[in-house]
Design a protein around this motif. Structure first.
Motif, mmCIF file in Angstrom:
data_model
loop_
_atom_site.group_PDB
_atom_site.id
_atom_site.type_symbol
_atom_site.label_atom_id
_atom_site.label_comp_id
_atom_site.label_asym_id
_atom_site.label_seq_id
_atom_site.Cartn_x
_atom_site.Cartn_y
_atom_site.Cartn_z
ATOM 1 N N MET A 386 0.838 -1.197 0.000
ATOM 2 C CA MET A 386 0.000 0.000 0.000
ATOM 3 C C MET A 386 0.874 1.249 0.000
ATOM 4 S SD MET A 386 -3.499 -0.445 2.169
ATOM 5 C CE MET A 386 -2.734 -1.134 3.614
ATOM 6 N N THR A 387 0.651 2.106 -0.990
ATOM 7 C CA THR A 387 1.450 3.326 -1.110
ATOM 8 C C THR A 387 0.613 4.589 -0.907
ATOM 9 O OG1 THR A 387 1.097 3.309 -3.499
ATOM 10 C CG2 THR A 387 3.088 2.229 -2.678
ATOM 11 N N ASP A 388 -0.605 4.434 -0.396
ATOM 12 C CA ASP A 388 -1.475 5.595 -0.226
ATOM 13 C C ASP A 388 -2.187 5.607 1.125
ATOM 14 O OD1 ASP A 388 -3.136 3.447 -0.668
ATOM 15 O OD2 ASP A 388 -4.471 4.502 -2.060
ATOM 16 N N VAL A 389 -1.564 5.003 2.148
ATOM 17 C CA VAL A 389 -2.156 5.060 3.490
ATOM 18 C C VAL A 389 -2.236 6.517 3.938
ATOM 19 C CG1 VAL A 389 -1.824 4.422 5.911
ATOM 20 C CG2 VAL A 389 -1.439 2.740 4.119
ATOM 21 N N LEU A 390 -1.208 7.289 3.612
ATOM 22 C CA LEU A 390 -1.254 8.743 3.771
ATOM 23 C C LEU A 390 -1.252 9.358 2.375
ATOM 24 C CD1 LEU A 390 1.245 9.459 6.699
ATOM 25 C CD2 LEU A 390 -1.232 9.717 6.719
ATOM 26 N N ARG A 391 -2.228 10.227 2.102
ATOM 27 C CA ARG A 391 -2.294 10.815 0.758
ATOM 28 C C ARG A 391 -2.926 12.190 0.811
ATOM 29 N NH1 ARG A 391 -6.489 6.961 -0.614
ATOM 30 N NH2 ARG A 391 -8.340 7.449 0.626
ATOM 31 N N CYS A 392 -2.771 12.941 -0.249
ATOM 32 C CA CYS A 392 -3.438 14.239 -0.372
ATOM 33 C C CYS A 392 -3.743 14.491 -1.836
ATOM 34 C CB CYS A 392 -2.578 15.367 0.204
ATOM 35 S SG CYS A 392 -1.193 15.834 -0.853
ATOM 36 N N SER A 393 -4.716 15.352 -2.099
ATOM 37 C CA SER A 393 -5.101 15.719 -3.460
ATOM 38 C C SER A 393 -4.912 17.216 -3.646
ATOM 39 C CB SER A 393 -6.566 15.356 -3.730
ATOM 40 O OG SER A 393 -6.759 13.963 -3.683
ATOM 41 N N LEU A 394 -4.156 17.581 -4.675
ATOM 42 C CA LEU A 394 -3.977 18.978 -5.063
ATOM 43 C C LEU A 394 -4.592 19.151 -6.445
ATOM 44 C CD1 LEU A 394 -0.224 19.422 -3.977
ATOM 45 C CD2 LEU A 394 -2.291 19.829 -2.620
ATOM 46 N N VAL A 395 -5.460 20.145 -6.604
ATOM 47 C CA VAL A 395 -6.245 20.290 -7.837
ATOM 48 C C VAL A 395 -5.894 21.610 -8.531
ATOM 49 C CG1 VAL A 395 -8.562 20.240 -8.824
ATOM 50 C CG2 VAL A 395 -8.103 19.022 -6.678
ATOM 51 N N PHE A 396 -5.760 21.530 -9.866
ATOM 52 C CA PHE A 396 -5.379 22.689 -10.679
ATOM 53 C C PHE A 396 -6.337 22.808 -11.867
ATOM 54 C CE2 PHE A 396 -1.802 20.687 -8.659
ATOM 55 C CZ PHE A 396 -1.111 21.728 -8.063
ATOM 56 N N ASP A 397 -6.357 23.991 -12.469
ATOM 57 C CA ASP A 397 -7.174 24.153 -13.676
ATOM 58 C C ASP A 397 -6.321 24.511 -14.885
ATOM 59 O OD1 ASP A 397 -6.526 26.780 -13.170
ATOM 60 O OD2 ASP A 397 -8.582 27.444 -12.780
ATOM 61 N N ASP A 398 -5.000 24.317 -14.740
ATOM 62 C CA ASP A 398 -4.078 24.611 -15.829
ATOM 63 C C ASP A 398 -2.910 23.626 -15.756
ATOM 64 O OD1 ASP A 398 -1.518 26.123 -16.921
ATOM 65 O OD2 ASP A 398 -3.255 27.090 -17.842
ATOM 66 N N PHE A 399 -2.549 23.043 -16.896
ATOM 67 C CA PHE A 399 -1.468 22.058 -16.886
ATOM 68 C C PHE A 399 -0.115 22.685 -16.540
ATOM 69 C CE2 PHE A 399 -4.338 19.309 -19.455
ATOM 70 C CZ PHE A 399 -4.252 18.176 -18.653
ATOM 71 N N LYS A 400 0.073 23.955 -16.862
ATOM 72 C CA LYS A 400 1.323 24.608 -16.480
ATOM 73 C C LYS A 400 1.471 24.629 -14.961
ATOM 74 C CE LYS A 400 1.937 27.641 -20.492
ATOM 75 N NZ LYS A 400 2.040 29.050 -20.963
ATOM 76 N N ASP A 401 0.404 25.020 -14.270
ATOM 77 C CA ASP A 401 0.448 25.062 -12.806
ATOM 78 C C ASP A 401 0.635 23.666 -12.227
ATOM 79 O OD1 ASP A 401 0.168 27.828 -12.512
ATOM 80 O OD2 ASP A 401 -2.006 27.711 -12.688
ATOM 81 N N LEU A 402 -0.009 22.685 -12.836
ATOM 82 C CA LEU A 402 0.087 21.307 -12.335
ATOM 83 C C LEU A 402 1.528 20.794 -12.405
ATOM 84 C CD1 LEU A 402 -2.469 18.500 -12.985
ATOM 85 C CD2 LEU A 402 -0.048 18.004 -13.310
ATOM 86 N N TYR A 403 2.166 20.976 -13.555
ATOM 87 C CA TYR A 403 3.544 20.472 -13.694
ATOM 88 C C TYR A 403 4.556 21.362 -12.969
ATOM 89 C CZ TYR A 403 2.146 16.755 -16.875
ATOM 90 O OH TYR A 403 1.578 15.618 -17.409
ATOM 91 N N ARG A 404 4.248 22.631 -12.805
ATOM 92 C CA ARG A 404 5.110 23.478 -11.973
ATOM 93 C C ARG A 404 5.061 23.012 -10.523
ATOM 94 N NH1 ARG A 404 3.550 29.448 -12.365
ATOM 95 N NH2 ARG A 404 5.459 29.719 -11.142
#
Length: 473
Positions: A386-404
């Protein structure tokens, strides 16, 4: 001059005679309404060849003789010690040549290792010569090395043949192309291949195949009961574990029973999956893909190196230790790290639409994954997968921001002395041409800050394009 057209789509689930006997297969054969199928067994009986496969190095490949099915030429290929990941055999169904008049051939197939009683189903749209459908991390190499003989088998069902214009030409193609090409074990007319797990579902084509998979998994869950109870009996947290087991079995067991006992619901379930995948594929337009590709190249130039890394594992001694570490010991330090990522994004003017904050996986879901999913391949220490016992979600509306943001996490993980090894692995599911079920995200694994190698955490980078519809998947 107005015109109105109603279209009915009909799936044959079963046919019963006057005595309520299932005569689906006989009826379908009579009316030429059977999904064409083929079975090819690759038997490795030569002791020298078998030993070479057992001693294979990573990326060392072996292949079967060419065989014919549905008027086309195929091979089976295997990397006994893994292609990308050492220690896991990778099996491939390989199409040698696609006729120039055809655009694609859609096949549902199951790759099997008879001696280890393992089977891995999938479907693939073969759309070019030298194309393959494959299964990652299919079989631990250690299991292959224990075999005194080896039989690798593929069971195939032809779902469609399409010409250059995308028209379904299956019927014409089959009438011209498959005479004399069926295996000795198959009858002259197309006949569904039976396996022990699917014996009750013959004649139902793709639906029968899905039902056999569900039944086999349900049987595995039942067979696990002794091992699970033995683990619970030795634990100091018996009440908690038994409660987690009860909820896990009720939730997953009831769903499987419902699908196995109601063909109509199973048909609806499968149709919904297809509709959802089509929806996700439709919103990922060529313009969106170009934006994603450009942003990945500019802001995440090293990402491919992380994608090729081995799957990390948590080093907790047992399941309860992993749960305690995730919910209590290291949750605070992971929260601090996630907050620091958000703060750095704000400094860099990276627009973050949503931050879920650090979360721990609930014990019922973790129990099911450990004892009834990972245990199928990892009898010992399944919890470490299991690699997601601790996890978080970060959400973006632009691929530039996501990959930055990916670049921010890469830098922070590398320079933080409390994080062992930086980024351990990532899965960029925005990048492939196709992904199962259509949902796309970017998953990043790191060891929890301050936890050495005790627990692997997962940081999920979502795009609003998909995230706004995540609830339906």
């Amino acid at each position: 001059g107005a015109e109105l057209t109603f279209v009915a789509s009909v799936t044959l689930l079963a046919v019963y005679d006057a005595n309520d006997v299932d005569v689906t297969e006989a009826y379908a054969n009579k009316h030429n309404n059977v999904v064409p199928s083929y079975q090819y067994p690759w038997r490795i009986s030569d002791a020298t060849q078998l030993q070479k496969m057992k001693n294979a190095a990573q990326k060392e490949m072996f292949q079967s003789e060419t065989f014919s099915a549905f008027g086309l030429r195929w091979k089976l290929k295997i990397y006994p010690n893994g292609d990308k990941q050492k220690g896991f055999a990778n099996m491939f169904l390989f199409l040698t040549t696609l006729p120039p008049k055809l655009k694609s051939v859609h096949v549902m197939f199951t790759l099997k290792c008879v001696e280890t009683d393992t089977a891995f189903p999938m479907s693939h749209n073969f759309d070019k010569s030298q194309d393959w459908g494959f299964i990652d991390e299919t079989l631990p190499t250690e299991q292959l090395q224990q075999c005194n003989s080896l039989t690798l088998q593929v069971d195939m069902e032809l779902l469609g043949v399409y010409d250059a214009s995308g028209n379904d030409v299956s019927e014409v193609f089959l009438s011209d192309g498959t005479k004399g090409l069926r295996s000795p074990s198959a009858a002259s007319s197309p006949k569904a291949v039976k396996s022990p797990a699917a014996a009750d579902f013959s004649g139902l084509g793709v639906i029968g195949g899905i039902m056999s998979i569900l039944k086999k998994h349900k049987d595995f869950m039942t067979s696990q009961d002794t091992a699970v109870e033995d683990y619970i009996a030795k634990s100091k947290s018996q009440q908690i574990l038994r409660g987690a087991k009860r909820v896990a079995l009720e939730t997953e067991g009831e769903l499987m029973d419902e699908l196995l006992n109601d063909l109509g619901k199973l048909d609806t379930f499968l149709n919904d999956i297809i509709l959802i995948e089509n929806l996700f594929n439709s919103i990922f337009t060529e313009e969106q893909r170009q934006q994603q590709q450009s942003a990945r190249k500019q802001y995440a130039p090293n990402i491919a190196a992380y994608e090729s890394k081995l799957k990390p594992v948590s080093k907790c001694a047992n399941f309860m230790e992993l749960m305690f570490a995730g919910s209590s010991v290291y949750l605070a330090s992971f929260k601090k790290f996630v907050a620091a990522v958000e703060e750095k994004c704000n400094e860099e003017k990276i627009k973050l639409v949503k931050n879920s904050g650090a979360q721990s996986k609930n014990i019922q879901r973790a129990f099911y994954k450990t004892f009834y999913v990972y245990a199928l391949q990892f009898a010992q220490n399944a919890h470490q997968q299991m690699t997601d016992v601790l996890r978080c979600s970060l959400v973006f509306d632009d691929f530039k921001d996501l990959y930055r943001c990916f670049s921010v996490i890469e830098s922070m993980a590398k320079n933080d002395a409390s994080i062992q090894g930086g980024i351990l692995r990532c899965k960029d599911r925005y990048n492939p041409q196709q992904v199962p079920f259509g949902y796309r995200d970017l998953l990043i694994n790191v060891y929890c800050p301050g936890g050495e190698e005790t627990i692997v955490c997962e940081i999920q980078l979502h795009h609003m394009l998909f995230y706004r519809l995540k609830h339906i998947s």
